[in-house]
Scaffold this motif. Structure first.
Motif, short mmCIF file in Angstrom:
data_model
loop_
_atom_site.label_atom_id
_atom_site.label_comp_id
_atom_site.label_asym_id
_atom_site.label_seq_id
_atom_site.Cartn_x
_atom_site.Cartn_y
_atom_site.Cartn_z
N UNK A 44 0.77 -1.19 -0.03
CA UNK A 44 0.04 0.12 -0.01
C UNK A 44 0.83 1.11 -0.02
N UNK A 45 1.94 1.08 0.21
CA UNK A 45 3.10 2.43 0.02
C UNK A 45 3.73 2.43 -1.37
N UNK A 46 2.96 1.75 -2.32
CA UNK A 46 3.45 1.61 -3.66
C UNK A 46 4.84 0.97 -3.69
N UNK A 47 5.51 1.01 -4.63
CA UNK A 47 6.96 0.25 -5.18
C UNK A 47 7.92 0.54 -4.20
N UNK A 48 8.05 1.62 -3.41
CA UNK A 48 9.01 1.91 -2.51
C UNK A 48 8.64 2.77 -1.52
N UNK A 49 9.01 2.91 -0.19
CA UNK A 49 8.41 4.20 0.56
C UNK A 49 9.64 4.97 0.87
N UNK A 50 9.50 6.12 1.70
CA UNK A 50 10.26 7.22 1.92
C UNK A 50 10.27 7.04 3.55
N UNK A 51 11.52 7.10 4.15
CA UNK A 51 11.77 7.40 5.64
C UNK A 51 12.48 8.58 5.76
N UNK A 52 11.83 9.67 5.91
CA UNK A 52 12.52 10.98 6.08
C UNK A 52 12.11 12.10 7.18
N UNK A 53 13.14 12.71 7.70
CA UNK A 53 12.76 13.86 8.69
C UNK A 53 13.47 15.03 8.23
N UNK A 54 13.18 16.11 8.38
CA UNK A 54 13.53 17.60 8.15
C UNK A 54 14.00 18.25 9.42
N UNK A 55 14.83 19.09 9.50
CA UNK A 55 15.04 19.87 10.76
C UNK A 55 13.92 20.97 10.86
N UNK A 56 13.38 21.15 12.00
CA UNK A 56 12.10 22.32 11.96
C UNK A 56 12.53 22.87 13.22
N UNK A 57 12.74 24.48 12.86
CA UNK A 57 13.04 25.55 14.02
C UNK A 57 12.25 25.42 15.18
N UNK A 58 10.78 25.12 14.71
CA UNK A 58 9.77 25.54 15.75
C UNK A 58 9.72 24.16 16.53
N UNK A 59 10.50 23.16 16.42
CA UNK A 59 10.47 21.81 17.35
C UNK A 59 11.70 21.36 17.87
N UNK A 60 12.37 22.43 18.24
CA UNK A 60 14.00 22.12 18.71
C UNK A 60 14.06 21.05 19.78
N UNK A 61 13.03 20.68 20.59
CA UNK A 61 13.24 19.79 21.78
C UNK A 61 13.01 18.18 21.07
N UNK A 62 12.44 18.25 19.97
CA UNK A 62 12.14 16.83 19.22
C UNK A 62 13.29 16.02 19.07
N UNK A 63 13.21 14.74 19.43
CA UNK A 63 14.10 13.92 19.15
C UNK A 63 13.52 12.49 18.56
N UNK A 64 13.75 12.12 17.39
CA UNK A 64 13.22 11.00 16.81
C UNK A 64 13.63 9.68 17.68
N UNK A 65 12.45 8.98 17.83
CA UNK A 65 12.60 7.81 19.01
C UNK A 65 13.19 6.93 18.10
N UNK A 66 14.06 5.97 18.99
CA UNK A 66 14.90 4.86 18.58
C UNK A 66 13.92 3.82 18.11
N UNK A 67 14.27 2.94 17.22
CA UNK A 67 13.41 1.63 16.97
C UNK A 67 14.21 0.48 17.55
N UNK A 68 13.74 -0.39 18.33
CA UNK A 68 14.19 -1.56 18.76
C UNK A 68 14.21 -2.55 17.51
#
Lengths: 380, 380
Positions: B163-187
């Motif tokens: 359902x994602x299509x032939x391939x999928x995107x995993x991405x994140x961009x810096x956002x100045x209004x969300x300084x505290x946010x840390x992308x969580x680890x994936x076990x």
């Protein structure tokens, strides 16, 4: 069905026969339902229950009225439970309609639908249910202008490309220099038992068939395997447990898989076969078991082609049959390509397409549980 | 390895320890090798052996010298056999390299290859072997201009749309209004245990990673499961036999599958896991078994994340890792998206792509068997 005992704290499930089963503390704790533990829309957990203490105990259970309870555990966690959610774990069919094995007495109308009518939401749900009960559905009036089977496939699931591409062509043309040639019959079989994974669902769309032969054949392995199990339980057991080697060699690939001919799902329920007598290899067993295995597979083949079980019918222009490649075997009778053109297109989709859509549609159609829930809490 | 006894007529297979096994008549008859019974290039049968008489007997066996024999059966069939072909049935690996379980001591160079070098035929064969032994390969210098992972996937097999299509995107961009946010680890986990079929092989291609965290993690379940089996055989047995319910709800689909967490292939050999602690449901068992099951799954999770087993490494720009989604678990460490862009692309291919290519390439590389065969016959 679920009963809360306050002292000592226990929760029980009671089945239709009245048998009570205690639900273990870890089982209950893992199913906690607070928004901080469970994401509402996805029902995905926000904690890792694998890390709980194995000696966790239920320390208090309070019936809040209706289908609500408050449970407290030895790790300090306390939470409100909607006991109805536990029912999912006891549903043998996991939300799907119970399969209905069929033989050649099947009423054709009950598995035939009009493709255009399926744009209606209720008609689509009903068509999914028909497919899931019988393992097959025949759709009429699928336009023959191009690869419209891909559109049908994408409606029910996701088309799965193979080395043939997104879909494959099955066709023959009349050739005046080959008058004697008759296209050979194909006995009932399942496709590609040598692949990993095996194709789940096949779609075959008839664009044109100008020959009088070339009837399509279908047979339900659920009905046939049940007869084999009754006639020859030991043979059935061998076919369901001893893996056969399937091999297929093609340009640039050699595919080999070992799997039993009769497939049981993880719960031990028979749900289909891997059956392709040109590609399998008898497993090495002692003489007695070899004979018993062989007798069972021969009987299986006889039953698959028996008029009590196999249906034969002309798949007309614009008709498409969609069938579970392991539950329902397919084949065709012989035909004379000199009578005219015969052109079909085929493709595969994954098995979890129709099941995934069906569950979601049924859930949408239910009275809204959140509303109901709020009322019950107020009443408690 | 194969021995022909002329009176009474019997054929035996002898293993490395000297144990002789008689090959049953039906087993031998089904493997006849004449051009009228077996199509040479495809090795596909031209007859249906299921229809043979179950009481078929071997009536004469003559050793023709070398690896050749003439066998005659009670149904009148007589044929010359190249006994070497029987070896395929005794090959536990079905022509594939034996998997080599690894832990975090693994030498990274041994699983890393240059993508451009794989256009060489021998380098490609060797890369396939590396992948099949370790369940993972890392390819460097895969161009980052567009969805080049699809090209890599099509080289090793067929890309499987979801359902994602032939391939999928995993991405994140810096956002100045969300300084505290840390992308969580994936076990460490396997993808989509709730699908039927489960994705076989995953490709993850790093286009850019400007963050200092977000390390990729991999761990070999073959090595981990073996440690669990030694520490806790009963827990291992429970995880390998009692099915867990996995569920995933997404827009328009609800997917449910039941399967054991430790997967055994048809021959009973452990070949991977279904492991996703946010999506599984403890099966209903008595209190004792529930605790034993829980202890085993908790220990499994500990070992997956243990530095003795798990490798952590930065997947650099242009690097792509391809891994068996069930044998090798994947994850990532936490990262701070405000450090920069992080962009990966992922797709799935079927498991029989690399295995099918590998067998065909190895067979091509063998001294030509037909020539050899003719010589042996002449000599006999």
């Amino acid at each position: 069905m679920f009963h809360v005992q306050e002292s000592p704290a226990k929760v029980f499930a009671t089945d239709a026969a009245g048998t009570r089963t205690e639900l273990p503390a870890l089982w209950l704790r893992e199913r906690c339902q607070e928004p901080e533990s469970l994401d509402g829309p996805t029902q995905q957990r926000l904690f890792n229950p694998h890390q709980l203490d194995a000696d966790l105990a239920l320390v208090a259970a309070e019936h809040l009225g209706g289908h609500w309870a408050r449970l407290t555990f030895s790790d300090g966690h306390t939470g409100r439970y909607d006991l109805r959610h536990f029912a999912d774990d006891f549903d043998q069919e996991d939300g799907l309609p119970t399969p209905r094995p069929w033989n050649s007495d099947i009423d054709f109308a009950c598995i035939t639908r009009d493709w255009e009518a399926l744009s209606d939401h209720d008609a689509f749900r009903e068509a999914l249910e028909t497919y899931l009960r019988h393992g097959v559905i025949i759709l009429q009036n699928v336009p023959t202008d191009g690869a419209r089977l891909v559109e049908v496939g994408e409606t029910f699931g996701h088309v799965r490309s193979t080395n043939f591409g997104k879909y494959f062509e099955v066709c023959s043309r009349p050739e005046s220099n080959d008058l004697a040639y008759r296209s050979v019959p194909l006995a009932p079989h399942t496709d590609n038992p040598y692949r990993d994974p095996v194709p789940g669902i096949q779609l075959l769309h008839c664009l044109t068939n100008e020959t009088t032969g070339g009837l399509s054949t279908l047979v339900d392995s659920l009905a046939v395997a049940e007869q084999l199990r009754e006639e020859d339980p030991e043979g059935y057991r061998l076919l369901a447990t001893v893996p056969v080697r399937f091999r297929f060699i093609d340009d640039g690939v050699e595919l080999i898989e070992r799997r039993p001919m009769i497939h049981l799902d993880a719960m031990g329920k028979m749900d289909g076969v891997h059956y392709s007598p040109r590609l399998d290899y008898l497993p090495l067993m002692d003489e007695e078991s070899t004979k018993a295995f062989h007798r069972a597979r021969r009987r299986l083949g006889e039953l698959f082609a028996h008029p009590d079980y196999e249906i034969q019918f002309p798949l007309g222009d614009g008709e498409l049959m969609m069938f579970d490649n392991n539950r329902v075997l397919h084949g065709r009778t012989a035909y004379d390509p000199n009578e005219g053109f015969r052109h079909l297109q085929g493709c595969y989709i994954d098995r979890d397409g129709p099941t995934g859509h069906y569950r979601a549609i049924v859930k949408q159609a239910r009275p809204h549980q959140a509303t109901e829930t709020t009322e019950s809490v107020t009443a408690a």
